[in-house]
Design an enzyme around this catalytic site. Sequence first.
Site, short mmCIF file in Angstrom:
data_model
loop_
_atom_site.label_atom_id
_atom_site.label_comp_id
_atom_site.label_asym_id
_atom_site.label_seq_id
_atom_site.Cartn_x
_atom_site.Cartn_y
_atom_site.Cartn_z
N ASP A 43 0.81 -1.21 0.00
CA ASP A 43 0.00 0.00 0.00
C ASP A 43 0.85 1.27 0.00
O ASP A 43 1.99 1.28 0.48
CB ASP A 43 -0.89 0.05 1.25
N HIS A 94 -5.78 3.04 -4.68
CA HIS A 94 -5.75 3.28 -3.23
C HIS A 94 -6.03 4.76 -2.92
O HIS A 94 -5.52 5.29 -1.93
CB HIS A 94 -4.39 2.86 -2.67
N HIS A 190 3.67 -2.34 3.17
CA HIS A 190 3.67 -0.97 2.66
C HIS A 190 5.01 -0.71 1.97
O HIS A 190 6.05 -1.16 2.45
CB HIS A 190 3.47 0.05 3.79
#
Length: 240
Positions: A43, A94, A190
Site C-alpha cells: 500500500d 488506493h 507498505h
Amino acid sequence: MIIVYMSVVSVYANNHPRNYYEEQGTAIWDVPISSKYIAITFDDGPSSEYTPEILDILQEYNAKATFFVVGSRAQENPALIKSMVKSGHELANHSFHHPDFTGITKEELIHEMDNTSEVLESLTGAPPRLFRPPGGVYNDIIVNTANEEGYMVVMWSWHQDTRDWKSPGVHNIVKTVLNNTRNGDIVLFHDFGGDRSQTIAALKQILPKLKDEGYQFVTVSELLQKHTKYNLLHGVNGVE
C-alpha cells in the site's frame, strides 16, 4: 514529508460487518481455497527509494504482487509505474491523496477513485479494477460506490496485517506472516511512508521460506480466479 497514518484495523460505522460484504462478494479479506496460493500486497506507494528494491526481491523469487497505489504518487513516478506493470505486477486503486475515509461522501470517494484511475490508465493503458480504501475503513457508502464504479473492494487477511508501517522490527514482521500463513491469504505490506527497510529485510526471509513450503505468490486478481464464487463475480465487477 510527514505521513500520518490512520489505524489499519478495519472499521465499520453504522453499517454492516465484514461477513455481510463477504457473503455478497462485494468485498474480500481473503479467498477460501485449498491450494497454496497467496497474494502479497503493498500500500501507499510507489516510492522511488523502496519500491525498486521490493521489485528486485519479488523478481528473485518469481513472485507477483498487487500494488495499491496512491494516484498522486503514481503521477510523480511514471517510469516506475510502467516498470511495475512490465514486471507482471498488478496495480490497484488506493485513492489519489490517501485522505481519512471516515465519513467520506460518495462524491468525494468517486473523485478520489477517478483521479487515480485516470493516472494509471494514462500510464499503463488500462484502468485499475481493484480498490482498497485508505486505513481499511469500510462501510456501505465505500463498498457500494466502489462496486458501482466497477471495482472489487479488497481488504487484507486480518491475521496477515504486518503493521510494517510502525517499524515493529524485522523479526515481528516475519513472525506475523510465517506463523499465520493460510491458503488464500492476502498479506499487507507498505512500500511508502517512512523507512521501509524492515519490510525489505523481512521479505528476504519470508519469500524463500514460503516458496520452500510450496506457496505460489499471485496477484489478487489471480487469487480471485481460484475460487468459483469470486471468479463468477470477477467479470461482473469489471475485473479482467
